[in-house]
Design a protein around this motif. Structure first.
Motif, mmCIF file in Angstrom:
data_model
loop_
_atom_site.group_PDB
_atom_site.id
_atom_site.type_symbol
_atom_site.label_atom_id
_atom_site.label_comp_id
_atom_site.label_asym_id
_atom_site.label_seq_id
_atom_site.Cartn_x
_atom_site.Cartn_y
_atom_site.Cartn_z
ATOM 1 N N GLU A 142 0.837 -1.201 0.000
ATOM 2 C CA GLU A 142 0.000 0.000 0.000
ATOM 3 C C GLU A 142 0.876 1.256 0.000
ATOM 4 N N ARG A 143 1.955 1.223 0.799
ATOM 5 C CA ARG A 143 2.880 2.358 0.838
ATOM 6 C C ARG A 143 3.484 2.596 -0.539
ATOM 7 N N ASN A 144 3.893 1.511 -1.213
ATOM 8 C CA ASN A 144 4.484 1.642 -2.552
ATOM 9 C C ASN A 144 3.472 2.234 -3.541
ATOM 10 N N LEU A 145 2.207 1.787 -3.424
ATOM 11 C CA LEU A 145 1.173 2.343 -4.311
ATOM 12 C C LEU A 145 0.996 3.832 -4.063
ATOM 13 N N PHE A 146 0.900 4.196 -2.751
ATOM 14 C CA PHE A 146 0.748 5.614 -2.419
ATOM 15 C C PHE A 146 1.954 6.434 -2.877
ATOM 16 N N ARG A 147 3.151 5.872 -2.706
ATOM 17 C CA ARG A 147 4.355 6.594 -3.126
ATOM 18 C C ARG A 147 4.344 6.795 -4.640
ATOM 19 N N ASN A 148 4.005 5.740 -5.376
ATOM 20 C CA ASN A 148 3.950 5.859 -6.840
ATOM 21 C C ASN A 148 2.907 6.883 -7.268
ATOM 22 N N GLU A 149 1.738 6.851 -6.581
ATOM 23 C CA GLU A 149 0.685 7.820 -6.910
ATOM 24 C C GLU A 149 1.146 9.233 -6.585
ATOM 25 N N LEU A 150 1.809 9.372 -5.423
ATOM 26 C CA LEU A 150 2.313 10.686 -5.033
ATOM 27 C C LEU A 150 3.348 11.182 -6.043
ATOM 28 N N LEU A 151 4.253 10.286 -6.443
ATOM 29 C CA LEU A 151 5.261 10.677 -7.436
ATOM 30 C C LEU A 151 4.604 11.080 -8.755
ATOM 31 N N ARG A 152 3.561 10.338 -9.154
ATOM 32 C CA ARG A 152 2.849 10.666 -10.391
ATOM 33 C C ARG A 152 2.169 12.020 -10.284
ATOM 34 N N VAL A 153 1.508 12.248 -9.097
ATOM 35 C CA VAL A 153 0.823 13.538 -8.907
ATOM 36 C C VAL A 153 1.841 14.668 -8.885
ATOM 37 N N LEU A 154 2.944 14.461 -8.144
ATOM 38 C CA LEU A 154 3.979 15.497 -8.085
ATOM 39 C C LEU A 154 4.563 15.766 -9.466
ATOM 40 N N SER A 155 4.758 14.692 -10.231
ATOM 41 C CA SER A 155 5.289 14.859 -11.592
ATOM 42 C C SER A 155 4.306 15.633 -12.458
ATOM 43 N N THR A 156 3.004 15.307 -12.323
ATOM 44 C CA THR A 156 1.971 16.011 -13.109
ATOM 45 C C THR A 156 1.924 17.472 -12.701
ATOM 46 N N GLN A 157 1.939 17.717 -11.366
ATOM 47 C CA GLN A 157 1.902 19.096 -10.888
ATOM 48 C C GLN A 157 3.141 19.856 -11.348
ATOM 49 N N SER A 158 4.266 19.167 -11.280
ATOM 50 C CA SER A 158 5.504 19.821 -11.714
ATOM 51 C C SER A 158 5.422 20.173 -13.191
ATOM 52 N N SER A 159 4.867 19.234 -13.979
ATOM 53 C CA SER A 159 4.727 19.513 -15.418
ATOM 54 C C SER A 159 3.778 20.683 -15.644
ATOM 55 N N LYS A 160 2.646 20.675 -14.885
ATOM 56 C CA LYS A 160 1.677 21.770 -15.038
ATOM 57 C C LYS A 160 2.304 23.090 -14.613
ATOM 58 N N GLN A 161 3.017 23.061 -13.468
ATOM 59 C CA GLN A 161 3.642 24.290 -13.002
ATOM 60 C C GLN A 161 4.691 24.772 -13.993
ATOM 61 N N GLN A 162 5.427 23.806 -14.548
ATOM 62 C CA GLN A 162 6.439 24.167 -15.551
ATOM 63 C C GLN A 162 5.759 24.783 -16.770
#
Length: 198
Positions: A142-162
């Motif tokens: 579950e932690r790995n799933l949450f981490r992957n989801e968090l990384l995906r969200v952070l990556s998406t946000q970073s892309s949007k912010q960029q």
């Protein structure tokens, strides 16, 4: 009486034998107290006394024979008494052995119960450990799933912010270029001093 037939430790079981020995002792002048006086002595001491009597030339043959019979009676009595003492010792040792066996059986029972309790505790602990490991694996997944989801969200946000940052930069650049381009597009007028007058 030299030998008491009613004494269970006298060692003789036939009344006729006891009567004969007593008759021999009493007829030949050996004191009836001889038997009771000799009760506590060892066989070695009795044999030495008999030897002294038998080797004494002043003692008559009848007295020697009576002493021999008396010594026989005492020896039988001592043997019977020793047999009874040994039987009592054996019984005491047997009782102690039975007590030790009982105690050993109780200890064995206690050890077996403790061993069984420890085995049950061990099995319970192993079961709980397996459950904990299974739960831990689930939590890790579950932690790995949450981490992957968090990384995906952070990556998406970073892309949007960029993208937003780049968009703002472009807008700013356009905003800064527009007046300059607009200024460049307007034909230059010649202003005279009179043009300011209304």
């Amino acid at each position: 009486m030299a030998v008491n037939f009613n004494d269970p430790t006298c060692g003789f079981f036939q009344r006729e034998v006891v009567d004969f020995i007593n008759k021999q002792i009493l007829q030949n002048g050996v004191s009836p107290h001889f038997y009771s006086m000799q009760m506590c002595e060892s066989w070695g001491d009795m044999e030495k006394k008999l030897r002294d009597i038998l080797t004494d030339s002043t003692v008559s043959e009848a007295t020697k024979e009576a002493c021999a019979w008396k010594t026989l009676a005492l020896a039988v009595h001592m043997a019977e008494r020793q047999k009874q003492e040994d039987a009592e010792k054996v019984k005491k040792l047997q009782d102690q052995l039975d007590e030790q066996n009982l105690f050993s059986n109780v200890l064995i029972g206690m050890v077996n119960r403790l061993r069984n309790a420890q085995e049950k505790e061990k099995e319970k602990a192993q079961f709980q450990l397996q459950e904990s490991l299974t739960t831990l694996r689930g939590v890790e997944e579950e932690r790995n799933l949450f981490r992957n989801e968090l990384l995906r969200v952070l990556s998406t946000q970073s892309s949007k912010q960029q993208g937003a940052l780049e968009g703002r930069k472009r807008k700013q650049a356009q905003t800064l270029r527009a007046p300059a381009e607009a200024a460049a597009a307007i034909p230059a007028r010649k202003y005279s001093r009179n043009s300011w007058k209304v």
